[in-house]
Design a protein around this motif. Sequence first.
Motif, short mmCIF file in Angstrom:
data_model
loop_
_atom_site.label_atom_id
_atom_site.label_comp_id
_atom_site.label_asym_id
_atom_site.label_seq_id
_atom_site.Cartn_x
_atom_site.Cartn_y
_atom_site.Cartn_z
N GLY A 194 42.66 33.73 39.63
CA GLY A 194 42.19 32.81 40.85
C GLY A 194 43.45 32.17 41.70
N ARG A 195 44.27 33.45 42.50
CA ARG A 195 45.45 33.19 43.36
C ARG A 195 44.66 33.79 44.40
N ARG A 196 43.59 33.78 44.91
CA ARG A 196 43.82 34.08 46.12
C ARG A 196 42.49 34.50 46.68
N LEU A 225 39.84 43.48 48.15
CA LEU A 225 40.97 44.14 46.72
C LEU A 225 39.97 44.26 46.28
N ALA A 226 38.89 44.04 45.54
CA ALA A 226 37.81 43.83 44.33
C ALA A 226 37.41 45.96 45.44
N LEU A 242 43.88 47.19 40.66
CA LEU A 242 44.14 46.51 40.88
C LEU A 242 45.23 46.49 42.28
N ALA A 243 46.78 46.88 41.14
CA ALA A 243 48.21 47.09 40.84
C ALA A 243 48.77 48.69 42.43
N ARG A 244 47.49 49.43 42.32
CA ARG A 244 47.40 50.33 42.94
C ARG A 244 47.55 50.13 44.44
N VAL A 245 46.53 48.93 44.40
CA VAL A 245 45.99 48.53 45.94
C VAL A 245 47.06 47.76 46.11
#
Length: 248
Positions: free
Chosen positions: A152-154, A162-163, A219-222
């Motif tokens: 919920g931070r974006r 991002l997904a 998600l971390a890689r992106v």
Amino acid sequence: MQWLTERFHREGPGIPKDLPKRTGLALFAQTVWREAAELFKLNLLVVLVSLPVVTLFAAHAAGLRVATAMAQDENIYLGEDFWRAFRERFWAATLAGAGLSLALGLGAYAVYIYGQMAARDIALAIPFGLAVGTEAVLAVFAVHLFVLVSDGRRPPSAMLRLAFLAMLARPWPVLGALGFVALLWLLHVLFYPVSVFMPVAFNVSLGLLAIAFAAQGGLARVADLAAVSAGERTPEEASSPTNAICGG
């Protein structure tokens, strides 16, 4: 009895400072072992809060937020963190969960229809394969998006972007996690009634933890690639294993 007292109060061997951090399945197993009691309580909490049905997606989003914190080795206060995430993500999780479930349901129905048709006519095996592939891609996208919703931070547009990128960057761990979740429920069905307590004890929380581990890697890689392109991080820092949860 002095020797016994000294045995219990002496310092342990400690952890070597140069010991490499565990990644992948080893880190997942370590987390399950470390958080076993909390996972059991989280499982009960998610199951109970999901009973009214309308709270199903919000309860799973809150559980996923706690499981993500476990995967990141953060300090957690189970009840407080769960209820805060439940309140803050309720509408977003409910809308996202309903929409994604509808899309996945339609995709599953298409797979079923094309599978029935392909059984009668081998020429229809190609559209059946396309339907299966589309459903798999949609499932990976849905997992990444729901993890972001639980955080919920974006803003919504950033979550969608991002997904989508994470789905392209690292789909296989998420597919593996979904297979693991399916295996848990298959074992429950196969060994019923012996396995009657599996859903109450650990099926839900263990599945959420597996999904959190699998999704966070992509998600971390992106996020790392975005930071490198923005000049906020060097390529060496982005490729460091300390910046990824699941490794590789």
